[in-house]
Design a protein around this motif. Structure first.
Motif, PDB file in Angstrom:
ATOM      1  N   ASN A 141       0.834  -1.247   0.134  1.00  0.00           N
ATOM      2  CA  ASN A 141      -0.170  -0.112   0.045  1.00  0.00           C
ATOM      3  C   ASN A 141       0.655   1.372  -0.042  1.00  0.00           C
ATOM      4  O   ASN A 141       0.244   2.567   0.161  1.00  0.00           O
ATOM      5  CB  ASN A 141      -0.952  -0.048   1.241  1.00  0.00           C
ATOM      6  CG  ASN A 141      -1.897  -1.357   1.025  1.00  0.00           C
ATOM      7  OD1 ASN A 141      -2.417  -1.750   0.225  1.00  0.00           O
ATOM      8  ND2 ASN A 141      -2.159  -1.712   2.393  1.00  0.00           N
ATOM      9  N   ILE A 142       2.146   1.169  -0.386  1.00  0.00           N
ATOM     10  CA  ILE A 142       2.971   2.546  -0.408  1.00  0.00           C
ATOM     11  C   ILE A 142       4.272   2.170  -1.225  1.00  0.00           C
ATOM     12  O   ILE A 142       4.613   1.209  -1.009  1.00  0.00           O
ATOM     13  CB  ILE A 142       3.242   2.950   0.994  1.00  0.00           C
ATOM     14  CG1 ILE A 142       4.078   4.255   0.947  1.00  0.00           C
ATOM     15  CG2 ILE A 142       4.179   1.972   1.691  1.00  0.00           C
ATOM     16  CD1 ILE A 142       4.355   4.955   2.136  1.00  0.00           C
ATOM     17  N   ALA A 143       4.177   3.122  -2.234  1.00  0.00           N
ATOM     18  CA  ALA A 143       5.316   2.850  -3.218  1.00  0.00           C
ATOM     19  C   ALA A 143       6.754   3.171  -2.760  1.00  0.00           C
ATOM     20  O   ALA A 143       6.790   3.879  -1.772  1.00  0.00           O
ATOM     21  CB  ALA A 143       5.045   3.881  -4.354  1.00  0.00           C
ATOM     22  N   LEU A 144       7.655   2.190  -3.202  1.00  0.00           N
ATOM     23  CA  LEU A 144       8.819   2.484  -2.758  1.00  0.00           C
ATOM     24  C   LEU A 144       9.752   3.683  -2.792  1.00  0.00           C
ATOM     25  O   LEU A 144      10.242   4.245  -1.793  1.00  0.00           O
ATOM     26  CB  LEU A 144      10.143   1.259  -3.505  1.00  0.00           C
ATOM     27  CG  LEU A 144      10.186   0.099  -3.008  1.00  0.00           C
ATOM     28  CD1 LEU A 144       8.826  -0.585  -2.974  1.00  0.00           C
ATOM     29  CD2 LEU A 144      11.321  -0.724  -3.892  1.00  0.00           C
ATOM     30  N   ASP A 145       9.412   4.610  -3.897  1.00  0.00           N
ATOM     31  CA  ASP A 145       9.717   6.034  -4.136  1.00  0.00           C
ATOM     32  C   ASP A 145       9.315   6.838  -2.884  1.00  0.00           C
ATOM     33  O   ASP A 145       9.887   7.923  -2.743  1.00  0.00           O
ATOM     34  CB  ASP A 145       9.373   6.521  -5.466  1.00  0.00           C
ATOM     35  CG  ASP A 145       8.044   6.605  -6.027  1.00  0.00           C
ATOM     36  OD1 ASP A 145       7.226   5.853  -5.202  1.00  0.00           O
ATOM     37  OD2 ASP A 145       7.730   7.183  -6.555  1.00  0.00           O
ATOM     38  N   ILE A 146       7.985   6.582  -2.585  1.00  0.00           N
ATOM     39  CA  ILE A 146       7.485   7.478  -1.474  1.00  0.00           C
ATOM     40  C   ILE A 146       7.995   7.176  -0.087  1.00  0.00           C
ATOM     41  O   ILE A 146       8.464   7.954   0.814  1.00  0.00           O
ATOM     42  CB  ILE A 146       5.841   7.231  -1.173  1.00  0.00           C
ATOM     43  CG1 ILE A 146       4.910   7.798  -2.614  1.00  0.00           C
ATOM     44  CG2 ILE A 146       5.273   7.714  -0.159  1.00  0.00           C
ATOM     45  CD1 ILE A 146       3.708   7.462  -2.560  1.00  0.00           C
ATOM     46  N   VAL A 147       8.268   5.941   0.127  1.00  0.00           N
ATOM     47  CA  VAL A 147       9.160   5.283   1.385  1.00  0.00           C
ATOM     48  C   VAL A 147      10.652   6.192   1.376  1.00  0.00           C
ATOM     49  O   VAL A 147      10.826   6.539   2.321  1.00  0.00           O
ATOM     50  CB  VAL A 147       9.064   4.096   1.352  1.00  0.00           C
ATOM     51  CG1 VAL A 147      10.223   3.710   2.512  1.00  0.00           C
ATOM     52  CG2 VAL A 147       7.748   3.475   1.654  1.00  0.00           C
ATOM     53  N   GLU A 148      11.218   6.058   0.262  1.00  0.00           N
ATOM     54  CA  GLU A 148      12.526   6.699   0.030  1.00  0.00           C
ATOM     55  C   GLU A 148      12.435   7.915   0.360  1.00  0.00           C
ATOM     56  O   GLU A 148      13.324   8.657   1.133  1.00  0.00           O
ATOM     57  CB  GLU A 148      13.137   6.306  -1.410  1.00  0.00           C
ATOM     58  CG  GLU A 148      14.206   6.932  -1.512  1.00  0.00           C
ATOM     59  CD  GLU A 148      14.693   7.078  -3.019  1.00  0.00           C
ATOM     60  OE1 GLU A 148      15.762   7.745  -3.287  1.00  0.00           O
ATOM     61  OE2 GLU A 148      13.998   6.542  -3.951  1.00  0.00           O
ATOM     62  N   GLN A 149      11.520   8.903  -0.067  1.00  0.00           N
ATOM     63  CA  GLN A 149      11.264  10.283  -0.079  1.00  0.00           C
ATOM     64  C   GLN A 149      11.003  10.506   1.630  1.00  0.00           C
ATOM     65  O   GLN A 149      11.630  11.513   2.339  1.00  0.00           O
ATOM     66  CB  GLN A 149      10.260  10.865  -0.625  1.00  0.00           C
ATOM     67  CG  GLN A 149      10.593  10.936  -2.210  1.00  0.00           C
ATOM     68  CD  GLN A 149      11.992  11.432  -2.407  1.00  0.00           C
ATOM     69  OE1 GLN A 149      12.323  12.649  -2.090  1.00  0.00           O
ATOM     70  NE2 GLN A 149      12.884  11.050  -3.461  1.00  0.00           N
ATOM     71  N   GLN A 150      10.348   9.464   2.300  1.00  0.00           N
ATOM     72  CA  GLN A 150       9.852   9.880   3.565  1.00  0.00           C
ATOM     73  C   GLN A 150      11.446   9.714   4.385  1.00  0.00           C
ATOM     74  O   GLN A 150      11.507  10.587   5.282  1.00  0.00           O
ATOM     75  CB  GLN A 150       9.174   8.915   4.085  1.00  0.00           C
ATOM     76  CG  GLN A 150       7.606   8.838   3.749  1.00  0.00           C
ATOM     77  CD  GLN A 150       6.864   7.674   4.027  1.00  0.00           C
ATOM     78  OE1 GLN A 150       7.310   6.581   4.664  1.00  0.00           O
ATOM     79  NE2 GLN A 150       5.522   7.905   4.157  1.00  0.00           N
ATOM     80  N   VAL A 151      12.206   8.913   4.063  1.00  0.00           N
ATOM     81  CA  VAL A 151      13.550   8.839   5.030  1.00  0.00           C
ATOM     82  C   VAL A 151      14.328  10.164   4.722  1.00  0.00           C
ATOM     83  O   VAL A 151      14.995  10.676   5.556  1.00  0.00           O
ATOM     84  CB  VAL A 151      14.341   7.461   4.333  1.00  0.00           C
ATOM     85  CG1 VAL A 151      15.608   7.645   5.081  1.00  0.00           C
ATOM     86  CG2 VAL A 151      13.692   6.340   4.635  1.00  0.00           C
ATOM     87  N   ILE A 152      14.277  10.608   3.306  1.00  0.00           N
ATOM     88  CA  ILE A 152      15.300  11.613   2.750  1.00  0.00           C
ATOM     89  C   ILE A 152      14.722  12.902   3.668  1.00  0.00           C
ATOM     90  O   ILE A 152      15.268  13.647   4.136  1.00  0.00           O
ATOM     91  CB  ILE A 152      15.023  11.958   1.372  1.00  0.00           C
ATOM     92  CG1 ILE A 152      15.642  10.831   0.708  1.00  0.00           C
ATOM     93  CG2 ILE A 152      15.621  13.192   1.163  1.00  0.00           C
ATOM     94  CD1 ILE A 152      15.394  10.870  -0.678  1.00  0.00           C
ATOM     95  N   SER A 153      13.469  13.026   3.886  1.00  0.00           N
ATOM     96  CA  SER A 153      12.691  14.189   4.440  1.00  0.00           C
ATOM     97  C   SER A 153      12.930  14.290   5.994  1.00  0.00           C
ATOM     98  O   SER A 153      13.364  15.212   6.481  1.00  0.00           O
ATOM     99  CB  SER A 153      11.049  14.134   4.269  1.00  0.00           C
ATOM    100  OG  SER A 153      10.782  14.515   2.935  1.00  0.00           O
TER     101      SER A 153
END
Length: 217
Positions: free
Chosen positions: A67-79
């Motif tokens: 239910n959550i795309a890898l690129d969104i998760v990656e951006q969460q880490v970066i943020s």
């Protein structure tokens, strides 16, 4: 024109300009654990030299989430890392004056990092040094990150300096390998540490608060 204007000093970012290793660990722990990933110190050893995209893919393969795309998760880490950089004391002591001294000697100044591009400006704002860099490069835009030398070749080309006239300052094993594989002179920033891989470098710097090493004279 000073002969040194045909030479460049290229800095790694994490661990050289700012001390952010703990921030990456914290952000990854928070974001991935919330998705059910069981992060261990042993597995984390494999991710330390990866790009953020590679880290996200690594954990997804180990513990797939829904239910959550890898690129969104990656951006969460970066943020989250950006938040920590902006709010915590993480500038490496003496780094701004060190770069200023190199500029006075007419060296071109570059930055080449495995970290995502959008973190770079945050870091340069943190150390108040954006104006000192002639070019910045992220392995985010390369097919492979360090230890592959691509990001260093790109940096040298953008600075219009031959790789053999570039001096790289690195603190990681993968970064030192990348710079050596690009045919560049490598200085290991040890920051008082004693890692065995520092032996791969041509020179060492213990602290940026010390006078410029003789290699820059």
């Amino acid at each position: 024109m000073d002969v040194k204007s045909n030479k460049a000093v290229i800095f790694d970012m994490d661990g050289v300009l700012v001390d952010t290793e703990k921030f990456w660990k914290q952000a990854e722990q928070e974001v991935f654990s919330a998705l059910g990933v069981k992060i261990t110190d042993e597995l984390t050893q494999h991710t330390q030299s990866m790009t953020t995209k590679e880290v996200t893919e690594f954990w997804y393969k180990k513990y797939p989430w829904e239910n959550i795309a890898l690129d969104i998760v990656e951006q969460q880490v970066i943020s989250r890392v950006i938040e920590l950089i902006q709010t915590e004391d993480c500038s490496v002591a003496g780094i701004k004056k060190f770069i200023e001294d190199l500029k006075l000697k007419q060296y071109k100044i570059g930055l080449a990092t495995n970290s995502p591009y959008r973190i770079i400006q945050v870091v340069l704002d943190k150390i108040d040094s954006a104006h000192l860099f002639d070019h910045i490069t992220s392995a985010e835009f390369e097919e492979q990150g360090k230890p592959h030398p691509a990001v260093y070749f790109t940096s040298a080309k953008s600075l219009k300096v031959d790789p053999q006239n570039c001096i790289v300052i690195e603190d990681s094993h993968s970064g030192i390998l990348a710079a050596k594989n690009a045919g560049m002179t490598v200085i290991a920033f040890t920051n008082q540490n004693s890692e065995i891989y520092f032996d791969l470098a041509d020179y060492r710097i213990i602290s940026f608060e010390d006078p410029l090493p003789v290699i820059f004279n």
